[in-house]
Design a protein around this motif. Sequence first.
Motif, PDB file in Angstrom:
ATOM      1  N   GLU A 138      19.147  58.512 -51.483  1.00 53.25           N
ATOM      2  CA  GLU A 138      18.401  57.754 -52.481  1.00 53.25           C
ATOM      3  C   GLU A 138      17.732  56.543 -51.849  1.00 53.25           C
ATOM      4  O   GLU A 138      16.574  56.230 -52.154  1.00 53.25           O
ATOM      5  CB  GLU A 138      19.334  57.320 -53.602  1.00 53.25           C
ATOM      6  CG  GLU A 138      18.642  56.525 -54.695  1.00 53.25           C
ATOM      7  CD  GLU A 138      19.619  55.976 -55.707  1.00 53.25           C
ATOM      8  OE1 GLU A 138      19.477  54.802 -56.092  1.00 53.25           O
ATOM      9  OE2 GLU A 138      20.525  56.727 -56.128  1.00 53.25           O
ATOM     10  N   ARG A 139      18.439  55.861 -50.970  1.00 51.46           N
ATOM     11  CA  ARG A 139      17.862  54.680 -50.319  1.00 51.46           C
ATOM     12  C   ARG A 139      16.617  55.055 -49.510  1.00 51.46           C
ATOM     13  O   ARG A 139      15.576  54.391 -49.592  1.00 51.46           O
ATOM     14  CB  ARG A 139      18.910  54.025 -49.420  1.00 51.46           C
ATOM     15  CG  ARG A 139      18.425  52.753 -48.733  1.00 51.46           C
ATOM     16  CD  ARG A 139      19.580  52.018 -48.077  1.00 51.46           C
ATOM     17  NE  ARG A 139      20.281  52.841 -47.118  1.00 51.46           N
ATOM     18  CZ  ARG A 139      21.517  53.317 -47.297  1.00 51.46           C
ATOM     19  NH1 ARG A 139      22.174  53.063 -48.410  1.00 51.46           N
ATOM     20  NH2 ARG A 139      22.095  54.049 -46.361  1.00 51.46           N
ATOM     21  N   THR A 140      16.711  56.147 -48.770  1.00 45.33           N
ATOM     22  CA  THR A 140      15.569  56.606 -47.981  1.00 45.33           C
ATOM     23  C   THR A 140      14.410  57.017 -48.884  1.00 45.33           C
ATOM     24  O   THR A 140      13.250  56.691 -48.624  1.00 45.33           O
ATOM     25  CB  THR A 140      15.987  57.787 -47.091  1.00 45.33           C
ATOM     26  OG1 THR A 140      17.050  57.376 -46.229  1.00 45.33           O
ATOM     27  CG2 THR A 140      14.821  58.273 -46.247  1.00 45.33           C
ATOM     28  N   ALA A 141      14.732  57.721 -49.974  1.00 45.84           N
ATOM     29  CA  ALA A 141      13.691  58.172 -50.895  1.00 45.84           C
ATOM     30  C   ALA A 141      13.001  56.992 -51.563  1.00 45.84           C
ATOM     31  O   ALA A 141      11.777  56.977 -51.712  1.00 45.84           O
ATOM     32  CB  ALA A 141      14.296  59.108 -51.938  1.00 45.84           C
ATOM     33  N   ARG A 142      13.774  55.992 -51.978  1.00 46.55           N
ATOM     34  CA  ARG A 142      13.173  54.815 -52.629  1.00 46.55           C
ATOM     35  C   ARG A 142      12.213  54.097 -51.693  1.00 46.55           C
ATOM     36  O   ARG A 142      11.138  53.653 -52.102  1.00 46.55           O
ATOM     37  CB  ARG A 142      14.268  53.846 -53.065  1.00 46.55           C
ATOM     38  CG  ARG A 142      15.041  54.253 -54.304  1.00 46.55           C
ATOM     39  CD  ARG A 142      15.938  53.104 -54.691  1.00 46.55           C
ATOM     40  NE  ARG A 142      16.731  53.401 -55.862  1.00 46.55           N
ATOM     41  CZ  ARG A 142      17.398  52.484 -56.538  1.00 46.55           C
ATOM     42  NH1 ARG A 142      17.358  51.231 -56.160  1.00 46.55           N
ATOM     43  NH2 ARG A 142      18.104  52.816 -57.601  1.00 46.55           N
ATOM     44  N   GLN A 143      12.606  53.955 -50.438  1.00 44.30           N
ATOM     45  CA  GLN A 143      11.723  53.288 -49.484  1.00 44.30           C
ATOM     46  C   GLN A 143      10.436  54.081 -49.291  1.00 44.30           C
ATOM     47  O   GLN A 143       9.343  53.509 -49.184  1.00 44.30           O
ATOM     48  CB  GLN A 143      12.448  53.109 -48.155  1.00 44.30           C
ATOM     49  CG  GLN A 143      13.590  52.109 -48.225  1.00 44.30           C
ATOM     50  CD  GLN A 143      14.414  52.072 -46.957  1.00 44.30           C
ATOM     51  OE1 GLN A 143      14.390  52.998 -46.145  1.00 44.30           O
ATOM     52  NE2 GLN A 143      15.171  50.998 -46.768  1.00 44.30           N
ATOM     53  N   SER A 144      10.553  55.398 -49.274  1.00 43.66           N
ATOM     54  CA  SER A 144       9.364  56.238 -49.131  1.00 43.66           C
ATOM     55  C   SER A 144       8.448  56.101 -50.347  1.00 43.66           C
ATOM     56  O   SER A 144       7.218  56.037 -50.211  1.00 43.66           O
ATOM     57  CB  SER A 144       9.774  57.704 -48.944  1.00 43.66           C
ATOM     58  OG  SER A 144      10.522  57.877 -47.754  1.00 43.66           O
TER      59      SER A 144
END
Length: 403
Positions: free
Chosen positions: A128-134
Amino acid sequence: MELRSHAELVGASLRSALEEVVLAISGPTPRPSHLITLVGLDKTLAGRIIQTIRSPHALATLVRVPAPHGLGMFLRAASAAGIRPESIARAEESLESFERLLSRFPQGRAGLEAAISGWIPEAREQGERTARQSVYKAMSFLFGYQSDAALGCTVLKPNPDGTTLDVAFVSGQFGLRRLRVGEPLSIFGTRYYPKGAAGTLDMNPRTLDGRSIEEASCVLEDFCEPRVPKLDIVKTKDQRLFVLPAGEPGLNVPISMVVGHAQTKSWRRYASPDQREEWLTMLARCPTRVLINDTFIRDDVYLGVEPVVTTHIVGMSPLPARERGPGFPLDEVHLTVDTGWITGDLRDIGTGVIPRYPELIAHAFEKMGEDLRRYRIHRLRMNYPVTGIAATRWFKLPENPNQ
């Protein structure tokens, strides 16, 4: 074979086979530097392999393991370094099993990791953290602007009528910048009631010190940097929007701005047959790295009530919030949100991302003529909030003690 069982079997096999090869290379205390020095791997690949063999369980292995291409490079380098052919063959067999598992997902590795995120919470949080940053990067490009931090504060205090609450709002954007020349930016907005629409109630927004926003500015000028921005007020039938003109600010020039306004008798204080909750929906209008939302609740309001926070897609359900309620599941998106009560005095409410925040809050309460010491504070923090996904803070209304 059922997907989860298949994934767990492959993950366990990969971890065991790779561990055997790594230990043969580096000895009993493997480190990335050993793989870099002894078999010539690059730093990133060596680190991922060490993370893989240290995974706490089989599914975590599949999140951390390098892509099949990288694993192939590692095994060829290990073979050239003289590792036993039996160990290499076992690892290659596990690699083939990994590729067969990936083939069961139309999106390959992304599909597998999405499935794992539903099985183990730690994988979901990482993904989720990676997706939010993307999403933040993508929406910043599409919108053409972004900010470092967004602030939304809500102040709840009783109205003298004894049955409703007056609500004040302090909203800010910090480090807001245009990434390309574009259109006017709608930064803040508030409801507006045409004359007679609210009966005898004057629910239209006013400045924090009680003046009409039609006649006085709601910008908190002392907290705008590097100067007070020019804001246009766009009037619609039921809204007032605060808008930055097309040329304000200049390209890649960061600015910070804060506005404050208040509305009387806009929340219910007690439950009624037709309404059991009050709520506030928070939505990031601008792609931002951090959203802070603090609710200040006076000590004689909602005693013993613990706010409930939900996250949901905006516009998915045609039902208004009153009919949705906090338990409505159909539009809910489970995003990680940090919430809790702030304890201590004014000096303890700093956020780490909002400049001069204690001073800002003290200034707002002074304008309202309120004593901050009478308020308890509930904080919500979202890192990389997703534009289009709202967080709603729900309050279960207490029964009226006078009825």
